[in-house]
Every structure is written in structure tokens, then in C-alpha cells.
Write an enzyme that holds these catalytic residues in place. Structure first.
Site, mmCIF file in Angstrom:
data_model
loop_
_atom_site.group_PDB
_atom_site.id
_atom_site.type_symbol
_atom_site.label_atom_id
_atom_site.label_comp_id
_atom_site.label_asym_id
_atom_site.label_seq_id
_atom_site.Cartn_x
_atom_site.Cartn_y
_atom_site.Cartn_z
ATOM 1 N N SER A 78 41.676 -96.502 31.515
ATOM 2 C CA SER A 78 43.010 -96.438 30.904
ATOM 3 C C SER A 78 43.583 -95.040 31.016
ATOM 4 C CB SER A 78 42.930 -96.868 29.441
ATOM 5 O OG SER A 78 42.650 -95.737 28.641
ATOM 6 N N LYS A 79 44.866 -94.985 30.741
ATOM 7 C CA LYS A 79 45.626 -93.750 30.806
ATOM 8 C C LYS A 79 44.897 -92.595 30.108
ATOM 9 C CE LYS A 79 50.541 -92.820 30.358
ATOM 10 N NZ LYS A 79 51.829 -93.395 30.070
ATOM 11 N N ARG A 80 44.244 -92.910 28.996
ATOM 12 C CA ARG A 80 43.575 -91.867 28.213
ATOM 13 C C ARG A 80 42.405 -91.227 28.949
ATOM 14 N NH1 ARG A 80 44.073 -95.877 24.400
ATOM 15 N NH2 ARG A 80 42.032 -96.557 25.086
ATOM 16 N N ASP A 81 41.874 -91.918 29.955
ATOM 17 C CA ASP A 81 40.668 -91.403 30.607
ATOM 18 C C ASP A 81 40.920 -90.216 31.522
ATOM 19 O OD1 ASP A 81 39.034 -93.274 29.372
ATOM 20 O OD2 ASP A 81 39.650 -94.806 30.809
ATOM 21 N N TYR A 86 54.359 -93.803 35.800
ATOM 22 C CA TYR A 86 52.927 -93.573 35.874
ATOM 23 C C TYR A 86 52.364 -94.555 36.890
ATOM 24 C CZ TYR A 86 48.275 -93.718 33.702
ATOM 25 O OH TYR A 86 46.951 -93.667 33.438
#
Ligand code: GLU
Length: 482
Positions: A253-256, A15
Site C-alpha cells: 500500500s501507499k504507506r509502504d 499516484y
């Protein structure tokens, strides 16, 4: 002066966070601006689990972005290997060197003892730190324990008094009292280096002159400095860059869903636009210009333009910059990128996709927005008559009905359905009626698209739709308004 050598040292997580890509970009720029080398080192030892294909994600992202490395795992170089896990055997000798210099020591404390010490410290509200139990063992005591095969770690002998000052090119001098620093472990019981130790030794062995990295590492920087001092090595220039935030409180963050290069690619952004945008996250150019090619960034970049406050990710701005890059594409390049999205909305085979592309290009900020922009082509959507009322155009339902009734025979009478002919016929009508253009053209646009925002106006849309479909839609409009 030594040749500038910078390195990007990502951990392969599968990632590429845009913060990391920005680090890579600044690192690359600093090397190239100074005629130096950009080195890629994969730091794959500090990870619980290895993600398959993760190194390829790093290679591909950097290559897509044009951040080509001069030395690295796949291209080799004089100071390899460039994959940290392949260097594991190289570190212990450096720790032993420090022991011999009196800058480090063997520690034989077992887990139980360390836990006890910690518990006591915590109970009395002291910051947990190694209590330096083994720091002053005599040479003979150490040798006896080594001979007896007692497991050990090697720890750094941090000065117990005084201060250590660390210099960052952006933050200036940062001074901390040595009493707050732990005798950190350099070599673990299994003989492997800790991350911080490997990082320092690797940077030295690779001749790194400038280290750019995220400022989550700023707190460990004084410890790094002590290590360089202990070895008597030259400290590289450090530049810690600020975080990228989603908003004032939260890191991106990754979740965004916007946090990685791959996320942005999936959303249809163009690589040079992404690279341009992330350069502006935490770096301000001197002038007004905001659109930069990589070459221009190398030219323009200066450390003094880096910000000491966190950058907030602004999707609207990224989109606008992407739009600028889209407008710069040739029509063929545009079509190549846009075609899959055009095809998503337009299944009719008899449609001139190149013409649609020409109309869309000035209005596209993101390729993924295309289907929604042209969803009226295959089928006229249901729409409210209120769309015919446009304040600026001075149209209402009544005069729109009249206009559509006037337009219908004019267009029906055209034998050759070209843009010029439609244009000519409608402007003749406008002139005859002595009205403003909008009185005729706005109702036409609404009738043929059922929308108020369309790529191109009524005339262009008629050409795209073809004569029969256009006439049918105008009739439908008349019916709706009657
Ligand atoms: N491997 C670290 C990371 O991916 C880089 C640390 C450094 O650049 O010193 O965050």
C-alpha cells in the site's frame, strides 16, 4: 479476427501504484504483441475529489516507461473523447435501449423505501439487495410516473433464475447463480451512469478486445457479462491479474513507501529496471532470463506465464535488477545519474569524480546508496583497530602495523602519483617481502578509508585521495596501531 485493441483505464489519483503500472505494461504488451492499438482512457468520474495534476502523473509515468498510447486524451483518436467525464452524455441512451429490449427498467423507489427494505433484510439475515419493487410496473404506470417528474434510476433486469458464466483468460470459467446478483443501477437519479455501466459501454464503443485489470474487479465481472449479453455485444477477453503484496497478508500500500512509480524514482531506481522488475511480479518467463528490455518483453510475454497467486514485492530483487541496469550504463550516463549523490558525500573540489564513478559503477545497486559508500573521502572516519584483522587476508594488528611501516617510505618516495606507479611500487614491496598481496593491500585499504567495504582497493583509493592525504592517513594508521 478484429484488430487487437487494449486499453489502460486509470483513475487519476495523483499516484501510480506499481500494480497499475504493471496493468498498463501488460495491456501495452498484449496490444503490441498482436500488432494492435493501445488506448488510454482516463476514468475520472468515480472519484470523490479530483487531484490536481493527477492526469499529468499518468501521462508522464507512461511516457517515461515508453508505454506510448496510440489513442488517448491528448493524442486523440476515432472513438473519443478519451476522458470519461467528457462522455457523460453518451450513456443514458444505451440504458434506455436496454429498457426497450426488456433488459432494464425504471425504478422510482426513494431513499427512504430502499433504506427500509435494507433494514428488514439485514434484520432477517438476508443479503441486502434491491427487492425488485419496480421491476414489473406496467408501461402506463411507468409513463405516468415519468410524466409526473418522479425521480428515477434505471436498473438492469438480472435474470432471477439460472446461472451466469464469465470467462477469464487466466481463471477460466467462473459461474455464479443469478440469484446472488442485484438488479444493479445503470443510470443514477442525476442521469449519470454508474461506474460499472460506463466501463462496459466505453469498452464496447472503443472496440476494446482485451481488458487487463486488477483482480479486485473479478467479483463484478459476472455482472459485466450480463450487460454484454443484454446488449448482444461481444464480450472482450478478460485477464484479471493478481495483487502485489508486501507480505503474505498485506497488499502493498501507499504507506509502504515502495508502492508507487514515483516512490521508486525518488529512491533512485532506473525506469527500465522498475519496468523489468514489475513485469516479473506475477509473470514468469519460460526460460532463465530475467533481464528484458520492453521489446524483449513484448517478444517473450505470454498469458500462460501469468500467476494466479499474489506476487510479493521483493525490494532486494528489485535492487539487484537495478544494479544490472546500472552496470549497463555508459560511464557518462552513470556519472550523470550518480553525480548528485557523489556530491552529497564529497565536497572536496580536487577529487576526480569520474574516477570515483568508475570505481562505484560495478558496485552500485541504487544511486542513493552512493553517499554512504564514499563518506570516507572528505574525512577519515573514526574506526576500530579490529578492522585490520581479516581472517582470509591473514592480517592482524601486528602484521598490519609492520606493513604500514613498510608502505609509508615506499609511497613517500613516489614523485609521480599515478595508479601504475603506486601499483608497481607496492607489488615490488610484496615481492621483496615474499608475502601474500593481502598482507600489504588490506592494511592499506583500512588505513586510507577506515572501512572494510570500499569501492576499489587501497591503490585506487590512494589515487582518489591524492598523495598528501594518503600519506597522512597511513601515518594515522601507524599511530593507532603502535
Ligand atoms: N479505473 C479503474 C481503476 O483505475 C480501472 C478499471 C478497469 O480497468 O476496468 O482501477
Amino acid at each position: 479476427m478484429n484488430k487487437v485493441r487494449t486499453r489502460f483505464a486509470p483513475s487519476p489519483t495523483g499516484y501510480m501504484h506499481i500494480g497499475n503500472l504493471r496493468t498498463a505494461l501488460f495491456t501495452y504488451i498484449i496490444a503490441k504483441k498482436n500488432g494492435g492499438d493501445f488506448i488510454l482512457r482516463i476514468e475520472d468520474t468515480d472519484q470523490g475529489r479530483l487531484v490536481e495534476g493527477a492526469t499529468d502523473v499518468i501521462y508522464k509515468t507512461l511516457r517515461d516507461c515508453g508505454l506510448n498510447w496510440d489513442e488517448g486524451p491528448d493524442v486523440g483518436g476515432p472513438v473519443g473523447p478519451y476522458i470519461q467525464s467528457e462522455r457523460m452524455g453518451m450513456f443514458k441512451q444505451y440504458a434506455v435501449e436496454l429498457v426497450e429490449k426488456g433488459e432494464a427498467y425504471y425504478c422510482f423507489c426513494d431513499k427512504e423505501r430502499l433504506e427500509e427494505v435494507r433494514a428488514i433484510q439485514e434484520a432477517s439475515g438476508i443479503m441486502p439487495m434491491y427487492d425488485r419493487h419496480c421491476r414489473d410496473l406496467s408501461k402506463e404506470e411507468v409513463q405516468a410516473k415519468l410524466d409526473a417528474g418522479i425521480p428515477y434510476v434505471i436498473r438492469q433486469k438480472v435474470p432471477t433464475e439460472g446461472e451466469v458464466t464469465f470467462h477469464d483468460e487466466l481463471y477460466g470459467d467462473i459461474t455464479v447463480p443469478c440469484s446472488t446478483l442485484d438488479d444493479q443501477i445503470l443510470i443514477k437519479t442525476d442521469g449519470m451512469p454508474t461506474y460499472n455501466f460506463a466501463n462496459v459501454v466505453d469498452d464496447h464503443l472503443m472496440g476494446i478486445t482485451h481488458v487487463v485489470r486488477g483482480n479486485e474487479y473479478l467479483a463484478s465481472a459476472p455482472k459485466y457479462n450480463l450487460l454484454y449479453n443484454a446488449f448482444g455485444w461481444e464480450v472482450p477477453k478478460y485477464i484479471h491479474v493478481e495483487h502485489i503484496m508486501k507480505d503474505k497478508q498485506h497488499k502493498l500500500s501507499k504507506r509502504d513507501g515502495d508502492a508507487s512509480y514515483q516512490d521508486l524514482m525518488e529512491k533512485g531506481y532506473l525506469t527500465p529496471a522498475v519496468l523489468n522488475y514489475i513485469a516479473l511480479l506475477g509473470w514468469a518467463p519460460k526460460g532463465e532470463q530475467e533481464i528484458f528490455t520492453l521489446e524483449e518483453l513484448i517478444e517473450e510475454f505470454d498469458i500462460s506465464g501469468l500467476s494466479k497467486s499474489p506476487a510479493i514485492f521483493d525490494a532486494v530483487k528489485l535492487k539487484a535488477i537495478n544494479g544490472e541496469y546500472i552496470r549497463k550504463l555508459s560511464i557518462d550516463e552513470y556519472l550523470e545519474n550518480a553525480l548528485p549523490y557523489i556530491k552529497k558525500a564529497v565536497k572536496r573540489e580536487d577529487i576526480d569524480v569520474k574516477r570515483i564513478a568508475q570505481l562505484l559503477q560495478p558496485r552500485t545497486e541504487l544511486f542513493t546508496d552512493i553517499p554512504e559508500q564514499i563518506d570516507f573521502i572528505d574525512e577519515l572516519p573514526e574506526y576500530e583497530n579490529a578492522l585490520y584483522c581479516h581472517k582470509k587476508m591473514k592480517t592482524n594488528e601486528e602484521n598490519s602495523l609492520e606493513s604500514l611501516k613498510d608502505i609509508l617510505p615506499v609511497l613517500e618516495g613516489l614523485s609521480d602519483w599515478t595508479e601504475e606507479n603506486i601499483h608497481e611500487a607496492l607489488f615490488k614491496l610484496i615481492e621483496e617481502k615474499g608475502v601474500k598481496n593481502g598482507i600489504i593491500l588490506w592494511p592499506l585499504r583500512v588505513a586510507v578509508s577506515g572501512k572494510s567495504f570500499t569501492p576499489g582497493g587501497g591503490i585506487e583509493l590512494c589515487v582518489i585521495l591524492g598523495k598528501d592525504e594518503s600519506i597522512a592517513r597511513i601515518r594515522k594508521g601507524i599511530e593507532k596501531l603502535s
